[in-house]
Design a protein around this motif. Structure first.
Motif, PDB file in Angstrom:
ATOM      1  N   ARG A  39       0.248   4.956   0.260  1.00 29.58           N
ATOM      2  CA  ARG A  39      -0.814   5.933   0.523  1.00 29.58           C
ATOM      3  C   ARG A  39      -0.429   7.240  -0.169  1.00 29.58           C
ATOM      4  O   ARG A  39       0.238   8.088   0.416  1.00 29.58           O
ATOM      5  N   ASP A  78      -6.777   8.971  -1.619  1.00 28.69           N
ATOM      6  CA  ASP A  78      -7.790   8.582  -0.615  1.00 28.69           C
ATOM      7  C   ASP A  78      -7.944   9.708   0.400  1.00 28.69           C
ATOM      8  O   ASP A  78      -7.513   9.586   1.540  1.00 28.69           O
ATOM      9  N   MET A  81      -9.604  -2.161  -3.179  1.00 27.52           N
ATOM     10  CA  MET A  81      -9.522  -2.267  -1.730  1.00 27.52           C
ATOM     11  C   MET A  81     -10.893  -2.676  -1.227  1.00 27.52           C
ATOM     12  O   MET A  81     -11.893  -2.042  -1.556  1.00 27.52           O
ATOM     13  N   GLU A 111      -1.966   9.842  -0.849  1.00 26.10           N
ATOM     14  CA  GLU A 111      -2.544  11.124  -0.429  1.00 26.10           C
ATOM     15  C   GLU A 111      -1.559  12.000   0.336  1.00 26.10           C
ATOM     16  O   GLU A 111      -1.686  13.217   0.361  1.00 26.10           O
ATOM     17  N   GLY A 129      -8.852  -3.541   3.291  1.00 24.46           N
ATOM     18  CA  GLY A 129      -8.524  -2.389   4.142  1.00 24.46           C
ATOM     19  C   GLY A 129      -9.246  -2.569   5.470  1.00 24.46           C
ATOM     20  O   GLY A 129     -10.349  -2.057   5.666  1.00 24.46           O
ATOM     21  N   LEU A 163       0.854  -1.193   0.000  1.00 16.86           N
ATOM     22  CA  LEU A 163       0.000   0.000   0.000  1.00 16.86           C
ATOM     23  C   LEU A 163       0.885   1.237   0.000  1.00 16.86           C
ATOM     24  O   LEU A 163       1.656   1.443   0.932  1.00 16.86           O
ATOM     25  N   GLU A 166     -12.927  -2.418   1.658  1.00 22.23           N
ATOM     26  CA  GLU A 166     -12.975  -1.752   2.959  1.00 22.23           C
ATOM     27  C   GLU A 166     -14.369  -1.223   3.279  1.00 22.23           C
ATOM     28  O   GLU A 166     -14.593  -0.610   4.304  1.00 22.23           O
ATOM     29  N   GLY A 191      -4.576  -3.208   6.029  1.00 18.36           N
ATOM     30  CA  GLY A 191      -4.943  -2.496   7.254  1.00 18.36           C
ATOM     31  C   GLY A 191      -4.071  -2.978   8.405  1.00 18.36           C
ATOM     32  O   GLY A 191      -3.328  -3.961   8.273  1.00 18.36           O
ATOM     33  N   ASP A 250     -10.763   0.467   7.728  1.00 19.53           N
ATOM     34  CA  ASP A 250     -12.091   0.977   7.403  1.00 19.53           C
ATOM     35  C   ASP A 250     -13.141  -0.123   7.436  1.00 19.53           C
ATOM     36  O   ASP A 250     -14.251   0.095   7.892  1.00 19.53           O
ATOM     37  N   ARG A 308     -12.934   4.486  13.961  1.00 20.24           N
ATOM     38  CA  ARG A 308     -11.672   3.842  14.279  1.00 20.24           C
ATOM     39  C   ARG A 308     -10.784   4.670  15.196  1.00 20.24           C
ATOM     40  O   ARG A 308      -9.849   4.159  15.797  1.00 20.24           O
TER      41      ARG A 308
HETATM   42  C1  PEP Z   1      -7.691   0.687   5.600  1.00 15.49           C
HETATM   43  O1  PEP Z   1      -8.750   1.295   5.622  1.00 15.49           O
HETATM   44  O2  PEP Z   1      -7.501  -0.413   6.170  1.00 15.49           O
HETATM   45  C2  PEP Z   1      -6.523   1.243   4.903  1.00 15.49           C
HETATM   46  C3  PEP Z   1      -5.425   0.543   4.740  1.00 15.49           C
HETATM   47  O3  PEP Z   1      -6.629   2.502   4.451  1.00 15.49           O
HETATM   48  P1  PEP Z   1      -6.450   3.807   5.363  1.00 15.49           P
HETATM   49  O4  PEP Z   1      -5.976   3.327   6.719  1.00 15.49           O
HETATM   50  O5  PEP Z   1      -5.468   4.644   4.660  1.00 15.49           O
HETATM   51  O6  PEP Z   1      -7.842   4.319   5.360  1.00 15.49           O
END
Ligand code: PEP
Ligand code: MG
Length: 558
Positions: free
Chosen positions: A292, A331, A420, A294, A443, A290, A422, A494, A446, A456
């Motif tokens: 990320r 994301d 993903m 963003e 994921g 992964l 999630e 995740g 989420d 979370r």
């Molecule tokens: C998730 O949701 O498990 C994930 C890996 O994405 P993020 O933590 O960036 O939302």
């Protein structure tokens, strides 16, 4: 008795050491000076410029290579006649030096942020950073950035990338911040270099002084101020034990993640920036599960353009080659904002306009990122995946944009494209997705929060947010089964993938790839190598019949 503060553990571990407080500059006082004082103010500004220049030159010599560009940009701004003229004009109006500099910096940065050219736009951040440096010089404060010469625990309101730019990670035992969440830049940095960190610690700065001793236990979410005697000793022992364990685990970083009875899985790292790629390799990642992306957007003051993204993605792909890198498309939303996009505030951001939902509405922004990823993919082995997919329709639209971007570049072949999982809807419909996607990555962060309807990051409902909940396990089992039926592989990116308690179950459910914070890899490798796949399968089978998490936990005790 020592005082105890509470926060959210953003990177696991225990550390004890002297506190170093990272202070912010005090607000600038808007004072005017008499005309006769103007030359004095001018001289002060000139000296502050000199100091800023010397600091940047020094920083340039010891900074990580990827940050050199930032120093070069700030040097250019320092020499920019426009900045000097603007300050001069402010001084002529009788503004005191600090005020004159702050106003000039704001106005120049504001004008740059309004420009069309994305590359120039991004220089606004550099102007602000440089402004802070000049102001620090004027106020006789130490330069921005953290200066440490001995091991410390950092305490700050928040830590930005430029605070930590010149920092020697080997001298930071751990850190705690008042602001920031587990996905903030500093939290990710902590996980990457493997130091304990707490975020969201209330009253942190009012409870600590430089030189106090702090003990951080990230797992318990606690920070002890000036622990003494037995308590301190026990923390020191635990911290030393942990360091020894990590040293030991790192020795086996190149061993395959294979169970005692021969089931081989892939261990990959989650990263958020180019510099994390090196750490991933150091901790023994077999790929990036992964990326990320963003964070590349979040550290800017404007959208990064295609070339800039391409450069970052390409570096990661090349560094990891021949290992695979999975790029996740932008994301944002939820707890990850992009202020410069000025999206309207939402009542319920985690259920709102985020990630793919937003990207599908912004084809130009989306395709710019996809083109950058596609171009980077030729330098090694890249895969692309989409976050927050809820329906097959969304996936198809996303895939169509990927195909369009590839066509624009004249690419005949696409890299593997995945989803993903999630959102529970996608988990439930996994079989339909499995026919069309090349792979899945679960994921769990989420997926659990949406399955259990428990935020979370919210402590009050954390009793619902647990990796081993039977509802979560059943969803995961269904996803893996659906993918395997269609001949596709499934990973998880995740936090659950690196949770020692969850690993045996995930193995038993048939997960093919485990992607986690780089520093969690050695432990996960050790666990996997010690397990029997057959036993894990039986464990998973029993867990799927459980009605409560307590029953699942009971299985571990048998
Ligand atoms: C998730 O949701 O498990 C994930 C890996 O994405 P993020 O933590 O960036 O939302
Ligand atoms: Mg997610």
């Amino acid at each position: 008795m020592h005082m105890k503060l509470y926060g959210i553990g953003a990177s696991q571990g225990i550390a004890v050491g002297p506190v170093k407080i990272v202070r912010e500059l005090p607000p600038v006082e808007r004072e005017s000076v008499a005309e006769g004082q103007i030359p004095v103010q001018k001289e002060r500004v000139a000296q502050a410029f000199d100091r800023a220049r010397r600091e940047l030159e020094q920083l340039e010599r010891r900074i990580r290579p990827e940050l050199k560009e930032m120093i070069a940009a700030q040097m250019m701004i320092l020499d920019d006649p426009e900045l000097a003229e603007e300050i001069e004009a402010n001084l002529a109006e009788g503004k005191q030096a600090e005020w004159a500099v702050e106003d000039a910096v704001r106005s120049i940065a504001g004008a740059i942020a309004d420009l069309e050219d994305p590359y120039l736009k991004e220089r606004a951040a550099d102007v602000h950073d440089l402004g802070k440096r000049i102001l620090a010089a004027l106020m006789n404060r130490s330069a921005p950035g953290i200066h440490v010469t001995e091991p410390v625990i950092l305490a700050a309101k928040d830590l930005t990338p430029s605070d930590t730019a010149g920092l020697d990670p080997s001298l930071v035992l751990g850190f705690a911040t008042e602001l920031g969440g587990p996905t903030s830049h500093s939290a990710i940095m902590a996980r990457t270099i493997g130091i304990p960190a707490l975020v969201g610690v209330k009253d942190l700065l009012s409870s600590l002084r430089d030189g106090d001793t702090a003990a951080i236990d990230a797992e318990a979410g606690e920070l002890l101020v000036n622990p003494a005697g037995e308590v301190r000793l026990s923390y020191e022992n635990k911290a030393a034990e942990r360091r020894r364990m990590i040293q030991e685990q790192r020795k086996s970083k190149d061993l395959p993640a294979v169970t005692a009875d021969g089931r081989r899985v892939e261990l990959a790292a989650n990263i958020g920036s180019v510099k994390d790629a090196a750490a991933a390799l150091e901790w023994g990642a077999e790929g990036v599960g992964l990326f990320r992306t963003e964070f590349l957007y979040m550290e800017k003051h404007a959208l990064p353009d295609e070339n800039e993204q391409f450069r970052a993605y390409e570096q990661v792909v090349r560094q990891l080659a021949p290992r695979p890198v999975i790029f996740r498309t932008l994301d944002i939303g939820g707890d990850k904002g992009l202020p410069y996009l000025q999206l309207p505030p939402e009542e319920n951001p985690f259920l709102g306009y985020r990630a793919l939902r937003f990207c599908l509405d912004r084809p130009e922004l989306f395709k710019t990122q996809l083109r950058a990823m596609l171009r980077a993919s030729t330098g090694g082995k890249a895969r692309i995946m989409f976050p927050m997919v809820a329906t097959v329709g969304e996936w198809r639209r996303a895939k169509a944009y990927l195909e369009e971007a590839a066509a624009e570049l004249g690419f005949a072949e696409l890299p593997e494209a995945g989803i993903m999982i999630e959102i529970p809807a996608a988990a439930v419909m996994a079989r339909a997705f499995a026919d069309e996607a090349d792979f899945f990555s679960i994921g769990s962060n989420d997926l659990i929060q949406y399955t259990m309807a428990a935020d979370r990051g919210n402590k009050a409902v954390s009793y619902l947010y647990r990796h081993l909940e039977p509802a979560v396990l059943r969803l995961i089992a269904g996803v893996i089964e659906a993918a395997h039926e269609a001949g596709k592989w499934v990973g998880m990116c995740g936090e659950m993938a690196g949770d020692p308690e969850a690993i045996p179950l995930l193995l038993g459910l048939g997960l093919d790839e485990f992607s986690m914070s780089a520093a969690s890899l050695p432990k996960a490798r050790e666990i996997i190598r010690s397990l029997s796949y057959e036993e894990c399968r039986r464990l998973a089978e029993s867990a799927l019949k459980c009605r409560s998490i307590e029953e699942v936990r009971q299985l571990y005790r048998l």
